[in-house]
Design an enzyme around this catalytic site. Structure first.
Site, short mmCIF file in Angstrom:
data_model
loop_
_atom_site.label_atom_id
_atom_site.label_comp_id
_atom_site.label_asym_id
_atom_site.label_seq_id
_atom_site.Cartn_x
_atom_site.Cartn_y
_atom_site.Cartn_z
CD GLN A 8 -1.17 -0.02 3.72
OE1 GLN A 8 -1.73 -1.08 3.97
NE2 GLN A 8 -1.37 1.09 4.45
CG ASN A 169 0.35 -6.59 6.54
OD1 ASN A 169 -0.52 -5.74 6.32
ND2 ASN A 169 1.23 -6.45 7.52
#
Length: 205
Positions: A8, A169
């Site tokens: 991200q 994740n």
């Protein structure tokens, strides 16, 4: 059935990565291709009740996909680590349509749900120990104050009897075990370790 862990970066949109990951996997489980779908479209276009690179809600994101008839691919709408203007329309070519969104609470029901598909959850990920995780089963320290979205992909038991979750994740493949990590299961009260069992969210196709 699971795409590689993504990164991200500077945009705090873990909610978008978690939501997209559940749709990617369920699409494959239901007989489709394992496609990289677009998180950036959520960041740019799913605005009602969301805060782009600041925060957001997994259920709201999945409901948005449901209302649009699916997601666009990463190749169509690549990730840019920041919020921008929405570049898709209602006529965009979409894949992986979902028909509903389900919520589940508690480790027992998470265990049941994840047998059939990955489940997005939220945890406390602010501690330095988890942020510097490399391997093994994470056992704390952490609180149950949820501040980071991840995805349950499976569970298991170690050779010495430790129960664990396997989670995906969104901090890139250089973190943890190629972007995945193990977390202690069924040993930390009704909310689970780091609040993992507070709520789970998954799409239905």
């Amino acid at each position: 059935m699971v795409t590689p862990a993504k990164a991200q970066g500077a945009c705090d949109c873990c909610w978008a990565f978690a939501a997209v990951a559940t749709v990617e996997s369920l699409n494959k489980i239901k007989g489709g291709e394992l496609l990289d779908l677009s998180e950036q479209e959520l960041v740019d276009c799913n605005l009602a009740g969301q805060n782009g690179c600041k925060s957001g809600h997994i259920e709201v994101a999945l409901r948005w996909f449901q209302s649009k008839g699916g997601a666009v691919t990463e190749a169509t709408y690549p990730y840019g680590e920041r919020q921008g203007q929405c570049k898709t329309t209602d006529s965009a070519s979409r894949v992986a349509p979902i028909v509903d969104v389900e919520l589940v609470k508690g480790e027992l029901w998470l265990k049941v749900a994840v047998l059939d598909r990955p489940v997005a959850v939220a945890i406390d990920a602010q501690g330095a120990v988890l942020q510097n995780y490399k391997s093994g089963i994470y056992k704390g320290p952490c609180t149950t104050m949820q501040n980071h979205a991840v995805v349950l992909v499976r569970y298991g038991v170690s050779d010495n009897g430790d129960k664990y979750w396997i989670l995906k994740n969104s901090w890139g493949e250089g973190w943890g075990q190629k972007g995945f990590f193990f977390m202690r299961r069924e040993a930390d009260g009704p909310e689970g370790l780091c609040g993992v069992a507070g709520w789970g969210t998954y799409p239905v196709m």
